[in-house]
Design an enzyme around this catalytic site. Structure first.
Site, PDB file in Angstrom:
ATOM      1  N   GLY A  62       0.822  -1.211   0.000  1.00  0.00           N
ATOM      2  CA  GLY A  62       0.000   0.000   0.000  1.00  0.00           C
ATOM      3  C   GLY A  62       0.855   1.260   0.000  1.00  0.00           C
ATOM      4  N   TYR A 167      -3.261 -19.011  -5.171  1.00  0.00           N
ATOM      5  CA  TYR A 167      -3.909 -17.715  -4.932  1.00  0.00           C
ATOM      6  C   TYR A 167      -5.439 -17.880  -4.948  1.00  0.00           C
ATOM      7  CZ  TYR A 167      -6.065 -13.275  -6.014  1.00  0.00           C
ATOM      8  OH  TYR A 167      -6.923 -12.200  -6.008  1.00  0.00           O
ATOM      9  N   PHE A 234       0.556 -12.181 -24.382  1.00  0.00           N
ATOM     10  CA  PHE A 234       0.728 -13.582 -23.997  1.00  0.00           C
ATOM     11  C   PHE A 234      -0.223 -14.492 -24.787  1.00  0.00           C
ATOM     12  CE2 PHE A 234       1.981 -11.829 -19.590  1.00  0.00           C
ATOM     13  CZ  PHE A 234       3.316 -11.728 -19.959  1.00  0.00           C
ATOM     14  N   ARG A 247     -11.067 -10.818 -21.264  1.00  0.00           N
ATOM     15  CA  ARG A 247     -11.255 -10.535 -19.840  1.00  0.00           C
ATOM     16  C   ARG A 247     -12.347  -9.484 -19.684  1.00  0.00           C
ATOM     17  NH1 ARG A 247      -8.825 -14.439 -19.746  1.00  0.00           N
ATOM     18  NH2 ARG A 247      -6.911 -15.026 -18.657  1.00  0.00           N
TER      19      ARG A 247
HETATM   20  N1  UDP Z   1      -1.475  -9.933 -20.576  1.00  0.00           N
HETATM   21  C1  UDP Z   1      -0.584  -9.842 -21.634  1.00  0.00           C
HETATM   22  N2  UDP Z   1       0.617  -9.253 -21.415  1.00  0.00           N
HETATM   23  C2  UDP Z   1       1.008  -8.752 -20.203  1.00  0.00           C
HETATM   24  C3  UDP Z   1       0.074  -8.831 -19.124  1.00  0.00           C
HETATM   25  C4  UDP Z   1      -1.148  -9.431 -19.360  1.00  0.00           C
HETATM   26  O1  UDP Z   1      -0.884 -10.284 -22.745  1.00  0.00           O
HETATM   27  O2  UDP Z   1       2.130  -8.252 -20.063  1.00  0.00           O
HETATM   28  C5  UDP Z   1      -2.776 -10.573 -20.772  1.00  0.00           C
HETATM   29  C6  UDP Z   1      -3.003 -11.781 -19.889  1.00  0.00           C
HETATM   30  O3  UDP Z   1      -2.530 -12.944 -20.522  1.00  0.00           O
HETATM   31  C7  UDP Z   1      -4.526 -11.767 -19.725  1.00  0.00           C
HETATM   32  C8  UDP Z   1      -4.891 -10.294 -19.815  1.00  0.00           C
HETATM   33  O4  UDP Z   1      -3.764  -9.647 -20.397  1.00  0.00           O
HETATM   34  O5  UDP Z   1      -5.114 -12.426 -20.812  1.00  0.00           O
HETATM   35  C9  UDP Z   1      -5.128  -9.663 -18.456  1.00  0.00           C
HETATM   36  O6  UDP Z   1      -4.037  -9.985 -17.615  1.00  0.00           O
HETATM   37  P1  UDP Z   1      -3.840  -9.280 -16.224  1.00  0.00           P
HETATM   38  O7  UDP Z   1      -2.536  -9.780 -15.673  1.00  0.00           O
HETATM   39  O8  UDP Z   1      -3.996  -7.800 -16.361  1.00  0.00           O
HETATM   40  O9  UDP Z   1      -5.052  -9.795 -15.333  1.00  0.00           O
HETATM   41  P2  UDP Z   1      -5.554 -11.276 -15.006  1.00  0.00           P
HETATM   42  O10 UDP Z   1      -6.640 -11.568 -15.990  1.00  0.00           O
HETATM   43  O11 UDP Z   1      -4.386 -12.198 -15.114  1.00  0.00           O
HETATM   44  O12 UDP Z   1      -6.087 -11.164 -13.624  1.00  0.00           O
END
Ligand code: UDP
Length: 355
Positions: A62, A167, A234, A247
Protein backbone atom coordinates in the site's frame (compact mmCIF):
# COMPACT_ATOMS: atom_id res chain seq x y z
CA UNK A 1 1.67 5.18 13.19
CA UNK A 2 -1.43 7.34 13.27
CA UNK A 3 -2.76 5.62 16.40
CA UNK A 4 -5.51 7.58 18.01
CA UNK A 5 -6.50 6.84 21.62
CA UNK A 6 -3.37 4.73 21.95
CA UNK A 7 -3.68 3.84 25.61
CA UNK A 8 -7.40 3.39 25.80
CA UNK A 9 -8.21 0.00 27.39
CA UNK A 10 -10.32 -2.57 25.58
CA UNK A 11 -13.98 -2.12 26.27
CA UNK A 12 -15.75 -5.18 25.01
CA UNK A 13 -19.20 -3.71 25.65
CA UNK A 14 -18.92 -1.47 22.66
CA UNK A 15 -22.01 0.16 21.21
CA UNK A 16 -21.78 0.03 17.43
CA UNK A 17 -21.98 3.44 15.85
CA UNK A 18 -24.76 2.34 13.50
CA UNK A 19 -26.95 1.45 16.50
CA UNK A 20 -26.67 4.95 17.84
CA UNK A 21 -27.21 6.78 14.62
CA UNK A 22 -29.61 4.48 12.83
CA UNK A 23 -28.98 1.56 10.56
CA UNK A 24 -26.36 2.06 7.85
CA UNK A 25 -26.01 5.70 8.75
CA UNK A 26 -22.39 6.68 8.98
CA UNK A 27 -20.88 3.28 9.55
CA UNK A 28 -17.42 3.05 11.10
CA UNK A 29 -15.58 0.85 8.65
CA UNK A 30 -12.17 -0.70 9.21
CA UNK A 31 -10.62 -1.00 5.75
CA UNK A 32 -7.88 -3.61 5.96
CA UNK A 33 -5.51 -3.06 3.04
CA UNK A 34 -7.07 0.38 2.59
CA UNK A 35 -3.86 1.91 1.20
CA UNK A 36 -3.77 -0.55 -1.72
CA UNK A 37 -5.30 -0.14 -5.17
CA UNK A 38 -8.89 -1.28 -4.64
CA UNK A 39 -8.91 -0.51 -0.89
CA UNK A 40 -7.92 3.13 -1.36
CA UNK A 41 -10.65 3.70 -3.93
CA UNK A 42 -13.14 2.10 -1.57
CA UNK A 43 -12.00 4.38 1.25
CA UNK A 44 -12.77 7.40 -0.90
CA UNK A 45 -16.16 6.05 -1.89
CA UNK A 46 -16.97 5.40 1.76
CA UNK A 47 -16.11 9.00 2.61
CA UNK A 48 -18.23 10.28 -0.25
CA UNK A 49 -21.15 8.14 0.94
CA UNK A 50 -20.90 9.69 4.43
CA UNK A 51 -19.30 6.75 6.20
CA UNK A 52 -16.23 6.86 8.40
CA UNK A 53 -13.36 4.71 7.13
CA UNK A 54 -10.36 3.85 9.27
CA UNK A 55 -7.42 2.25 7.46
CA UNK A 56 -5.24 -0.64 8.58
CA UNK A 57 -2.36 -1.35 6.22
CA UNK A 58 1.22 -2.53 6.77
CA UNK A 59 2.25 -0.50 3.69
CA UNK A 60 4.14 -3.42 2.17
CA UNK A 61 2.15 -2.96 -1.03
CA UNK A 62 0.00 0.00 0.00
CA UNK A 63 0.89 3.69 -0.29
CA UNK A 64 0.47 6.19 2.49
CA UNK A 65 -0.20 8.95 -0.02
CA UNK A 66 -3.20 7.01 -1.37
CA UNK A 67 -4.96 7.88 1.89
CA UNK A 68 -6.29 11.33 2.69
CA UNK A 69 -4.28 12.86 5.58
CA UNK A 70 -7.49 13.56 7.52
CA UNK A 71 -8.08 9.81 7.94
CA UNK A 72 -6.58 7.57 10.59
CA UNK A 73 -4.07 5.10 9.17
CA UNK A 74 -2.84 2.28 11.40
CA UNK A 75 0.41 0.93 9.99
CA UNK A 76 0.09 -2.57 11.38
CA UNK A 77 0.17 -6.19 10.32
CA UNK A 78 -3.16 -7.88 10.08
CA UNK A 79 -1.80 -10.76 12.15
CA UNK A 80 -1.23 -8.49 15.18
CA UNK A 81 -4.43 -9.60 16.84
CA UNK A 82 -4.19 -7.58 20.05
CA UNK A 83 -3.59 -4.38 18.07
CA UNK A 84 -6.46 -5.18 15.70
CA UNK A 85 -8.75 -5.77 18.69
CA UNK A 86 -7.71 -2.44 20.18
CA UNK A 87 -8.57 -0.70 16.91
CA UNK A 88 -11.93 -2.48 16.55
CA UNK A 89 -12.94 -1.36 20.01
CA UNK A 90 -11.47 2.12 20.13
CA UNK A 91 -12.76 3.06 16.70
CA UNK A 92 -16.18 1.49 17.42
CA UNK A 93 -16.00 -0.44 14.18
CA UNK A 94 -19.29 -1.64 12.65
CA UNK A 95 -17.99 -3.35 9.52
CA UNK A 96 -14.62 -4.74 8.45
CA UNK A 97 -13.66 -4.67 4.77
CA UNK A 98 -10.74 -6.90 3.93
CA UNK A 99 -8.61 -6.11 0.86
CA UNK A 100 -5.17 -7.13 2.16
CA UNK A 101 -3.87 -10.10 0.22
CA UNK A 102 -0.99 -11.27 -1.88
CA UNK A 103 -2.28 -11.53 -5.44
CA UNK A 104 0.51 -12.67 -7.75
CA UNK A 105 -0.67 -15.93 -9.27
CA UNK A 106 2.78 -17.12 -10.40
CA UNK A 107 4.33 -16.38 -7.02
CA UNK A 108 1.52 -18.29 -5.32
CA UNK A 109 2.55 -21.37 -7.30
CA UNK A 110 6.21 -20.89 -6.34
CA UNK A 111 5.58 -20.09 -2.69
CA UNK A 112 2.15 -21.39 -1.64
CA UNK A 113 2.85 -21.21 2.09
CA UNK A 114 3.35 -17.46 1.84
CA UNK A 115 -0.10 -17.21 0.27
CA UNK A 116 -1.90 -19.51 2.69
CA UNK A 117 -0.24 -17.77 5.65
CA UNK A 118 -1.08 -14.25 4.53
CA UNK A 119 -4.38 -14.75 2.72
CA UNK A 120 -5.90 -17.48 4.90
CA UNK A 121 -4.19 -17.71 8.31
CA UNK A 122 -4.09 -13.94 8.83
CA UNK A 123 -7.71 -13.64 7.74
CA UNK A 124 -8.57 -16.17 10.44
CA UNK A 125 -6.73 -13.93 12.93
CA UNK A 126 -8.80 -10.98 11.74
CA UNK A 127 -12.06 -12.92 12.04
CA UNK A 128 -11.04 -14.07 15.52
CA UNK A 129 -10.35 -10.50 16.55
CA UNK A 130 -13.75 -9.45 15.22
CA UNK A 131 -15.44 -12.23 17.11
CA UNK A 132 -13.65 -11.28 20.33
CA UNK A 133 -14.83 -7.70 19.94
CA UNK A 134 -18.41 -8.41 18.84
CA UNK A 135 -17.97 -7.05 15.30
CA UNK A 136 -20.04 -9.25 13.00
CA UNK A 137 -20.12 -7.66 9.56
CA UNK A 138 -17.43 -8.51 7.03
CA UNK A 139 -16.88 -7.64 3.38
CA UNK A 140 -14.29 -9.74 1.60
CA UNK A 141 -12.32 -9.32 -1.64
CA UNK A 142 -12.59 -12.60 -3.47
CA UNK A 143 -11.79 -13.30 -7.08
CA UNK A 144 -12.98 -14.88 -10.29
CA UNK A 145 -9.77 -16.95 -10.00
CA UNK A 146 -11.69 -19.02 -7.45
CA UNK A 147 -13.60 -20.63 -10.36
CA UNK A 148 -10.52 -21.97 -12.15
CA UNK A 149 -11.37 -22.75 -15.76
CA UNK A 150 -15.09 -22.12 -15.94
CA UNK A 151 -17.53 -24.41 -17.66
CA UNK A 152 -19.61 -21.65 -19.20
CA UNK A 153 -19.58 -17.99 -20.07
CA UNK A 154 -20.71 -15.52 -18.81
CA UNK A 155 -19.95 -16.82 -15.34
CA UNK A 156 -22.64 -17.03 -12.70
CA UNK A 157 -22.03 -17.52 -8.98
CA UNK A 158 -23.34 -21.09 -9.00
CA UNK A 159 -20.55 -22.42 -11.26
CA UNK A 160 -18.27 -24.99 -9.60
CA UNK A 161 -15.21 -23.44 -8.00
CA UNK A 162 -12.01 -25.33 -8.82
CA UNK A 163 -9.10 -22.92 -8.57
CA UNK A 164 -5.99 -23.80 -10.55
CA UNK A 165 -3.46 -21.99 -8.35
CA UNK A 166 -2.86 -21.37 -4.63
CA UNK A 167 -3.91 -17.72 -4.93
CA UNK A 168 -7.40 -18.66 -6.14
CA UNK A 169 -7.54 -21.50 -3.63
CA UNK A 170 -6.63 -19.16 -0.75
CA UNK A 171 -9.58 -16.93 -1.62
CA UNK A 172 -11.92 -19.91 -1.91
CA UNK A 173 -10.68 -21.19 1.46
CA UNK A 174 -11.72 -17.90 3.07
CA UNK A 175 -15.12 -18.06 1.36
CA UNK A 176 -15.62 -21.48 2.92
CA UNK A 177 -14.46 -20.25 6.33
CA UNK A 178 -17.05 -17.46 6.06
CA UNK A 179 -19.80 -20.01 5.41
CA UNK A 180 -18.81 -21.88 8.56
CA UNK A 181 -18.62 -18.65 10.60
CA UNK A 182 -22.07 -17.59 9.43
CA UNK A 183 -23.44 -20.91 10.62
CA UNK A 184 -21.49 -21.10 13.87
CA UNK A 185 -21.30 -17.49 15.05
CA UNK A 186 -23.87 -15.57 13.03
CA UNK A 187 -21.17 -13.63 11.17
CA UNK A 188 -22.68 -11.70 8.26
CA UNK A 189 -20.42 -11.48 5.25
CA UNK A 190 -20.35 -10.61 1.59
CA UNK A 191 -17.61 -11.92 -0.70
CA UNK A 192 -17.12 -10.16 -4.00
CA UNK A 193 -15.54 -12.15 -6.78
CA UNK A 194 -13.76 -9.47 -8.76
CA UNK A 195 -13.06 -9.70 -12.44
CA UNK A 196 -10.29 -7.39 -13.76
CA UNK A 197 -10.13 -4.27 -11.58
CA UNK A 198 -8.96 -1.34 -13.68
CA UNK A 199 -9.02 2.42 -14.08
CA UNK A 200 -8.47 5.11 -11.48
CA UNK A 201 -10.36 7.79 -9.59
CA UNK A 202 -12.09 10.20 -11.97
CA UNK A 203 -10.08 13.19 -10.68
CA UNK A 204 -6.78 11.32 -11.20
CA UNK A 205 -5.80 11.71 -7.54
CA UNK A 206 -5.38 8.00 -6.82
CA UNK A 207 -4.76 5.08 -9.13
CA UNK A 208 -3.02 1.79 -9.78
CA UNK A 209 0.60 1.51 -8.60
CA UNK A 210 1.81 -2.04 -8.07
CA UNK A 211 5.41 -3.11 -7.60
CA UNK A 212 5.99 -5.35 -9.42
CA UNK A 213 3.34 -4.49 -11.99
CA UNK A 214 1.95 -7.43 -13.96
CA UNK A 215 -1.40 -6.12 -15.21
CA UNK A 216 -2.15 -5.51 -18.84
CA UNK A 217 -3.49 -1.95 -18.80
CA UNK A 218 -0.70 -0.24 -16.80
CA UNK A 219 1.98 -2.23 -18.64
CA UNK A 220 0.53 -1.27 -22.02
CA UNK A 221 0.28 2.40 -21.00
CA UNK A 222 3.91 2.37 -19.85
CA UNK A 223 4.97 0.78 -23.14
CA UNK A 224 3.06 3.51 -25.02
CA UNK A 225 4.81 6.17 -22.94
CA UNK A 226 8.19 4.59 -23.64
CA UNK A 227 8.73 3.98 -19.95
CA UNK A 228 9.49 0.35 -20.41
CA UNK A 229 10.04 -2.22 -23.08
CA UNK A 230 7.36 -3.18 -25.46
CA UNK A 231 4.42 -5.14 -24.19
CA UNK A 232 4.42 -8.89 -24.65
CA UNK A 233 1.04 -10.24 -25.71
CA UNK A 234 0.73 -13.58 -24.00
CA UNK A 235 -0.57 -15.81 -26.78
CA UNK A 236 -2.49 -15.10 -29.98
CA UNK A 237 -3.61 -18.68 -30.60
CA UNK A 238 -6.53 -18.92 -28.19
CA UNK A 239 -9.96 -19.98 -29.39
CA UNK A 240 -11.29 -16.41 -29.25
CA UNK A 241 -12.29 -13.99 -32.06
CA UNK A 242 -8.80 -12.44 -32.41
CA UNK A 243 -6.81 -15.24 -30.75
CA UNK A 244 -6.01 -13.26 -27.58
CA UNK A 245 -7.55 -13.77 -24.15
CA UNK A 246 -10.86 -12.20 -23.23
CA UNK A 247 -11.26 -10.53 -19.84
CA UNK A 248 -13.91 -8.44 -18.08
CA UNK A 249 -12.36 -5.09 -17.10
CA UNK A 250 -14.37 -3.37 -14.38
CA UNK A 251 -13.72 0.11 -13.04
CA UNK A 252 -12.29 0.18 -9.53
CA UNK A 253 -14.90 2.73 -8.39
CA UNK A 254 -17.68 0.44 -9.61
CA UNK A 255 -16.18 -2.38 -7.54
CA UNK A 256 -15.99 -0.06 -4.55
CA UNK A 257 -19.61 1.06 -4.78
CA UNK A 258 -20.80 -2.54 -4.56
CA UNK A 259 -19.00 -2.91 -1.22
CA UNK A 260 -21.09 -0.09 0.20
CA UNK A 261 -24.34 -1.15 -1.47
CA UNK A 262 -24.13 -4.45 0.42
CA UNK A 263 -24.22 -2.89 3.93
CA UNK A 264 -27.98 -3.13 4.18
CA UNK A 265 -27.86 -6.86 3.44
CA UNK A 266 -25.47 -7.43 6.32
CA UNK A 267 -27.96 -6.17 8.91
CA UNK A 268 -29.35 -9.69 9.40
CA UNK A 269 -26.99 -11.99 11.33
CA UNK A 270 -25.71 -15.10 9.58
CA UNK A 271 -25.83 -13.75 6.03
CA UNK A 272 -23.23 -15.31 3.75
CA UNK A 273 -23.38 -13.68 0.35
CA UNK A 274 -21.34 -14.15 -2.82
CA UNK A 275 -21.40 -11.87 -5.83
CA UNK A 276 -19.55 -11.64 -9.11
CA UNK A 277 -18.50 -8.10 -9.99
CA UNK A 278 -17.80 -7.44 -13.64
CA UNK A 279 -19.33 -5.51 -16.52
CA UNK A 280 -20.15 -8.68 -18.43
CA UNK A 281 -18.46 -7.16 -21.48
CA UNK A 282 -15.43 -9.17 -22.65
CA UNK A 283 -12.43 -7.35 -24.14
CA UNK A 284 -9.46 -9.06 -25.78
CA UNK A 285 -5.83 -8.10 -25.23
CA UNK A 286 -5.75 -6.65 -28.75
CA UNK A 287 -8.90 -4.62 -28.07
CA UNK A 288 -7.27 -3.19 -24.92
CA UNK A 289 -4.19 -2.20 -26.92
CA UNK A 290 -6.39 -0.52 -29.54
CA UNK A 291 -8.43 1.30 -26.88
CA UNK A 292 -5.24 2.57 -25.20
CA UNK A 293 -3.98 3.83 -28.55
CA UNK A 294 -7.30 5.60 -29.21
CA UNK A 295 -7.41 7.24 -25.77
CA UNK A 296 -3.75 8.27 -25.55
CA UNK A 297 -3.02 9.01 -29.21
CA UNK A 298 0.16 6.94 -28.72
CA UNK A 299 1.25 3.64 -30.18
CA UNK A 300 1.54 0.61 -27.92
CA UNK A 301 4.63 -1.30 -29.13
CA UNK A 302 4.18 -5.03 -28.61
CA UNK A 303 5.53 -8.43 -29.53
CA UNK A 304 3.70 -11.73 -29.43
CA UNK A 305 4.95 -14.16 -26.82
CA UNK A 306 4.03 -17.54 -25.42
CA UNK A 307 0.82 -18.15 -23.55
CA UNK A 308 1.16 -17.33 -19.84
CA UNK A 309 0.68 -20.56 -17.84
CA UNK A 310 -2.66 -20.69 -16.07
CA UNK A 311 -4.43 -18.09 -18.25
CA UNK A 312 -7.93 -19.27 -19.20
CA UNK A 313 -8.95 -18.11 -22.70
CA UNK A 314 -11.99 -16.18 -21.49
CA UNK A 315 -13.33 -14.91 -18.17
CA UNK A 316 -16.33 -12.63 -18.01
CA UNK A 317 -19.04 -12.17 -15.48
CA UNK A 318 -22.74 -12.45 -15.24
CA UNK A 319 -23.24 -9.87 -12.49
CA UNK A 320 -27.03 -9.93 -12.57
CA UNK A 321 -27.18 -11.25 -9.00
CA UNK A 322 -25.38 -8.15 -7.66
CA UNK A 323 -27.50 -5.96 -9.90
CA UNK A 324 -30.82 -7.36 -8.75
CA UNK A 325 -30.01 -7.91 -5.07
CA UNK A 326 -27.90 -4.82 -4.39
CA UNK A 327 -29.39 -2.35 -6.86
CA UNK A 328 -25.83 -1.96 -8.14
CA UNK A 329 -24.72 -1.56 -11.71
CA UNK A 330 -21.40 -0.56 -13.23
CA UNK A 331 -21.31 3.10 -14.26
CA UNK A 332 -18.40 2.43 -16.60
CA UNK A 333 -19.62 0.12 -19.34
CA UNK A 334 -17.15 1.21 -21.98
CA UNK A 335 -13.51 0.19 -21.88
CA UNK A 336 -12.39 3.53 -23.35
CA UNK A 337 -13.94 5.41 -20.42
CA UNK A 338 -12.14 3.12 -17.98
CA UNK A 339 -8.84 3.61 -19.80
CA UNK A 340 -9.39 7.39 -19.88
CA UNK A 341 -9.35 7.41 -16.06
CA UNK A 342 -6.22 5.22 -15.97
CA UNK A 343 -4.53 7.52 -18.49
CA UNK A 344 -5.34 10.59 -16.37
CA UNK A 345 -3.69 8.92 -13.37
CA UNK A 346 -0.60 7.93 -15.35
CA UNK A 347 -0.22 11.42 -16.79
CA UNK A 348 -0.55 13.16 -13.43
CA UNK A 349 1.65 10.60 -11.60
CA UNK A 350 4.42 9.72 -14.04
CA UNK A 351 6.34 7.90 -11.30
CA UNK A 352 3.31 6.56 -9.40
CA UNK A 353 2.97 7.47 -5.75
CA UNK A 354 5.82 9.26 -3.96
CA UNK A 355 6.00 6.53 -1.30
N1 UDP B 1 -1.47 -9.93 -20.58
C1 UDP B 1 -0.58 -9.84 -21.63
N2 UDP B 1 0.62 -9.25 -21.41
C2 UDP B 1 1.01 -8.75 -20.20
C3 UDP B 1 0.07 -8.83 -19.12
C4 UDP B 1 -1.15 -9.43 -19.36
O1 UDP B 1 -0.88 -10.28 -22.74
O2 UDP B 1 2.13 -8.25 -20.06
C5 UDP B 1 -2.78 -10.57 -20.77
C6 UDP B 1 -3.00 -11.78 -19.89
O3 UDP B 1 -2.53 -12.94 -20.52
C7 UDP B 1 -4.53 -11.77 -19.73
C8 UDP B 1 -4.89 -10.29 -19.81
O4 UDP B 1 -3.76 -9.65 -20.40
O5 UDP B 1 -5.11 -12.43 -20.81
C9 UDP B 1 -5.13 -9.66 -18.46
O6 UDP B 1 -4.04 -9.99 -17.61
P1 UDP B 1 -3.84 -9.28 -16.22
O7 UDP B 1 -2.54 -9.78 -15.67
O8 UDP B 1 -4.00 -7.80 -16.36
O9 UDP B 1 -5.05 -9.80 -15.33
P2 UDP B 1 -5.55 -11.28 -15.01
O10 UDP B 1 -6.64 -11.57 -15.99
O11 UDP B 1 -4.39 -12.20 -15.11
O12 UDP B 1 -6.09 -11.16 -13.62
Amino acid sequence: MGIKQKNKPLNRKKIPNSTILGQNCCMNVLVVGGAGYIGSHCVRQLQEAGHHPVVLDNLVFGHKSAISPDLTLYEEDLGNRSKVEEILINERIDVVMHFAAFAYVGESVQDPLKYYKNNVAETIDLLQAMQNCGVNKFVFSSTCASYGIPEKMPMTEDLPQSPINPYGQSKLDVENILKACAHAYGLSSASFRYFNASGAAEDGAIGEDHDPETHLIPLAIWAAQGKRDQLTVFGTDYDTPDGTCLRDYIHVDDLSRAHIAVFEKLENPGQCLFYNLGTGIPASVMEIIKAIEDVTGLTVPYTVGERRPGDPPALYADSSKAQSELGWSPKYDNIRDIITTAWKWHQSHPHGYDD
